[in-house]
Motif scaffolding. Structure first.
Motif, PDB file in Angstrom:
ATOM      1  N   PHE A  24      69.170 -50.127  13.117  1.00 46.94           N
ATOM      2  CA  PHE A  24      67.898 -49.416  13.289  1.00 46.94           C
ATOM      3  C   PHE A  24      68.121 -47.964  13.696  1.00 46.94           C
ATOM      4  O   PHE A  24      67.358 -47.081  13.294  1.00 46.94           O
ATOM      5  CB  PHE A  24      66.991 -50.137  14.284  1.00 46.94           C
ATOM      6  N   ALA A  25      69.158 -47.710  14.482  1.00 38.01           N
ATOM      7  CA  ALA A  25      69.487 -46.327  14.830  1.00 38.01           C
ATOM      8  C   ALA A  25      69.867 -45.549  13.579  1.00 38.01           C
ATOM      9  O   ALA A  25      69.417 -44.409  13.382  1.00 38.01           O
ATOM     10  CB  ALA A  25      70.626 -46.292  15.846  1.00 38.01           C
ATOM     11  N   SER A  26      70.672 -46.152  12.720  1.00 40.51           N
ATOM     12  CA  SER A  26      71.066 -45.501  11.474  1.00 40.51           C
ATOM     13  C   SER A  26      69.845 -45.261  10.584  1.00 40.51           C
ATOM     14  O   SER A  26      69.699 -44.190   9.990  1.00 40.51           O
ATOM     15  CB  SER A  26      72.100 -46.350  10.739  1.00 40.51           C
ATOM     16  N   PHE A  27      68.960 -46.250  10.493  1.00 47.51           N
ATOM     17  CA  PHE A  27      67.735 -46.100   9.714  1.00 47.51           C
ATOM     18  C   PHE A  27      66.899 -44.945  10.249  1.00 47.51           C
ATOM     19  O   PHE A  27      66.426 -44.086   9.491  1.00 47.51           O
ATOM     20  CB  PHE A  27      66.927 -47.406   9.732  1.00 47.51           C
ATOM     21  N   ALA A  28      66.719 -44.909  11.568  1.00 48.99           N
ATOM     22  CA  ALA A  28      65.923 -43.841  12.193  1.00 48.99           C
ATOM     23  C   ALA A  28      66.567 -42.473  11.941  1.00 48.99           C
ATOM     24  O   ALA A  28      65.860 -41.491  11.648  1.00 48.99           O
ATOM     25  CB  ALA A  28      65.785 -44.097  13.687  1.00 48.99           C
ATOM     26  N   LEU A  29      67.884 -42.413  12.039  1.00 53.16           N
ATOM     27  CA  LEU A  29      68.578 -41.144  11.781  1.00 53.16           C
ATOM     28  C   LEU A  29      68.413 -40.715  10.321  1.00 53.16           C
ATOM     29  O   LEU A  29      68.283 -39.521  10.038  1.00 53.16           O
ATOM     30  CB  LEU A  29      70.058 -41.269  12.150  1.00 53.16           C
ATOM     31  N   CYS A  30      68.400 -41.670   9.402  1.00 53.86           N
ATOM     32  CA  CYS A  30      68.167 -41.336   7.989  1.00 53.86           C
ATOM     33  C   CYS A  30      66.762 -40.768   7.793  1.00 53.86           C
ATOM     34  O   CYS A  30      66.566 -39.816   7.033  1.00 53.86           O
ATOM     35  CB  CYS A  30      68.370 -42.562   7.100  1.00 53.86           C
ATOM     36  N   ILE A  31      65.791 -41.338   8.475  1.00 48.39           N
ATOM     37  CA  ILE A  31      64.420 -40.826   8.379  1.00 48.39           C
ATOM     38  C   ILE A  31      64.343 -39.419   8.981  1.00 48.39           C
ATOM     39  O   ILE A  31      63.682 -38.524   8.433  1.00 48.39           O
ATOM     40  CB  ILE A  31      63.415 -41.781   9.066  1.00 48.39           C
TER      41      ILE A  31
END
Length: 184
Positions: A24-31
């Motif tokens: 989820f951290a990686s997803f948030a960073l991608c956003i």
């Protein structure tokens, strides 16, 4: 025996929670990268030469790559530890392995997309650019797609682990029932 089972369950829960958090951290960073990437209005053109300053998406993209890499490695390690069983040729093991292959495929595509897009958000000097001396901008949706791939990769990895753990529990329960039945 019961204490060992609780320890293993706690370990699986801790590893799963860590993997999900990193994904989820990686997803948030991608956003965040999608929002902070270089914009067309930042592009400066001098005759045929162009200049693009480094955007914040460069740092966030590297962080997204690191989080997804650690999540993928931890998830795969969990899969390997869950795979230790007597019946390695069952259809459940094969399906779990296919899910793990899907996970790694999604992860590798994510790395290629995010890595390329992140490198395009680095400073592009006059005459140097990103490639061929030309300046390039990341298309809309590239980082969002990468974030989705992180979730697919992590979900596939954890589902494959879940299938392996439940297969092992079913085998353990069957052996336990047989032992109880034979001692009666």
């Amino acid at each position: 025996m019961e204490k060992q089972h609780k320890t293993i369950t706690f370990f699986h829960l801790l590893v799963t929670t860590t993997t999900i958090s990193l994904a989820f951290a990686s997803f948030a960073l991608c956003i965040i990268c999608e929002l902070k990437k270089s914009k067309k209005k930042e592009l400066r053109v001098d005759d045929e030469l162009c200049y693009l300053p480094q955007s914040q998406a460069f740092g966030y993209g590297i962080a997204a790559l690191m989080c997804s890499l650690v999540a993928q490695m931890i998830g795969t390690g969990l899969f390997v530890s869950c795979r230790r069983s007597r019946d390695r040729k069952s259809s459940m093991t094969s399906f779990a392995s296919i899910l793990l292959l899907l996970s790694w495929t999604s992860f590798m595509i994510m790395v290629m997309l995010t890595g390329t897009a992140t490198s395009m958000n680095r400073r592009q000097d006059f005459g140097e650019g990103w490639l061929d001396g030309a300046c390039y901008l990341v298309k809309n949706g590239v980082y969002s797609g990468s974030g989705s791939l992180v979730l697919i990769a992590t979900g596939s990895t954890l589902l494959s682990c879940y299938l392996m753990v439940n297969k092992n529990r079913a085998i353990h329960a069957q052996v336990k029932r047989e032992m109880t039945h034979n001692s009666s």
